[in-house]
Design an enzyme around this catalytic site. Structure first.
Site, PDB file in Angstrom:
ATOM      1  N   HIS A  27      52.262  83.857  73.435  1.00 52.90           N
ATOM      2  CA  HIS A  27      51.678  84.982  74.034  1.00 52.90           C
ATOM      3  C   HIS A  27      51.700  86.553  73.176  1.00 52.90           C
ATOM      4  CE1 HIS A  27      52.620  83.047  78.087  1.00 52.90           C
ATOM      5  NE2 HIS A  27      51.441  83.918  78.207  1.00 52.90           N
ATOM      6  N   CYS A  29      48.540  80.063  81.474  1.00 57.61           N
ATOM      7  CA  CYS A  29      49.029  79.945  80.203  1.00 57.61           C
ATOM      8  C   CYS A  29      49.904  78.572  80.169  1.00 57.61           C
ATOM      9  CB  CYS A  29      49.710  81.213  79.686  1.00 57.61           C
ATOM     10  SG  CYS A  29      48.557  82.484  79.335  1.00 57.61           S
ATOM     11  N   GLU A  71      56.092  80.491  72.653  1.00 57.36           N
ATOM     12  CA  GLU A  71      56.745  79.978  73.813  1.00 57.36           C
ATOM     13  C   GLU A  71      57.598  78.609  73.400  1.00 57.36           C
ATOM     14  OE1 GLU A  71      57.107  81.501  76.507  1.00 57.36           O
ATOM     15  OE2 GLU A  71      55.841  83.031  76.321  1.00 57.36           O
TER      16      GLU A  71
END
Length: 210
Positions: free
Chosen positions: A171, A147, A80
């Site tokens: 992820h 998350c 991310e």
């Protein structure tokens, strides 16, 4: 010796499996030269997930933190880029956290910045995973669920305390085993995801060495 903290999550959303739980379990038996690896399993509870991770950061004092979670529906391992200062479960979503919490439009830190960027070498991670034949891509949205909550709280704490720690969130797709419960769900095998996590750790180690 460098120290790296890796986190994963317990199952949630009615599933009996979270692939990141197995990934961090298997990482405990992996060794990297001159690097100490510690893992922590986080609850799928707003705020408590971050509190436990930050407690481990204070205790372990790592040089890098690699937080991991599952994103059902994705077909690649996705580091991310950014976390946003929002907790939000859309009204149409069937998934609350594991205590039934469904926050909407709530800030994670009312005094924090709108967004915080990963400090992990995410582009190098993606390039190396692709070179190893692993599907990978940089993601520009960590969502607004647990998350993102964890990633933002981690980066925000590091920012506030001005710590020299690399940190971010990765992820992973659903594992093959999860398709037994949800046929048609895009998946990757556990072995492939474990290879990916090893590449991610080695890339982080190289970054720390520079």
């Amino acid at each position: 010796m460098k120290k790296i903290l890796i986190s994963g999550f317990e199952p949630f959303g009615g599933s009996s499996i979270n692939p990141t739980e197995r990934l961090i379990h298997d990482m405990r038996s992996e060794s990297f030269e001159d690097v100490e690896i510690r893992t922590v399993l986080l609850p799928v509870h707003y705020d408590e997930c971050a509190e436990l991770l930050l407690k481990e950061v204070r205790t372990f004092e790592p040089d890098a933190v690699i937080a991991c979670g599952v994103a059902g529906g994705r077909t690649a391992v996705t580091p991310e880029r950014i976390a946003i200062n929002t907790k939000d479960v859309p009204p149409e979503s069937v998934i609350a956290d594991n205590r039934g919490a469904r926050p909407q439009d709530e800030p994670i830190d009312p005094d924090g910045p709108d967004g915080l960027f990963s400090t992990l070498p995410i582009r190098a991670m993606v390039n190396r995973m692709k070179e190893a034949g692993i599907p990978a891509a940089v993601s520009n949205t960590a969502g607004t669920y647990i998350c993102n909550n964890t990633m933002y709280a981690l980066l925000n704490d590091i920012r506030k305390r001005q710590l020299p720690i690399l940190a971010g969130f990765i992820h992973f797709p659903a594992s093959t085993e999860m398709a037994l419960e949800k046929p048609g769900l895009p998946t990757l095998s556990h072995d492939t995801m474990l290879r990916a996590l090893k590449v991610i750790v080695r890339t982080t180690i190289d970054e720390l060495a520079e």
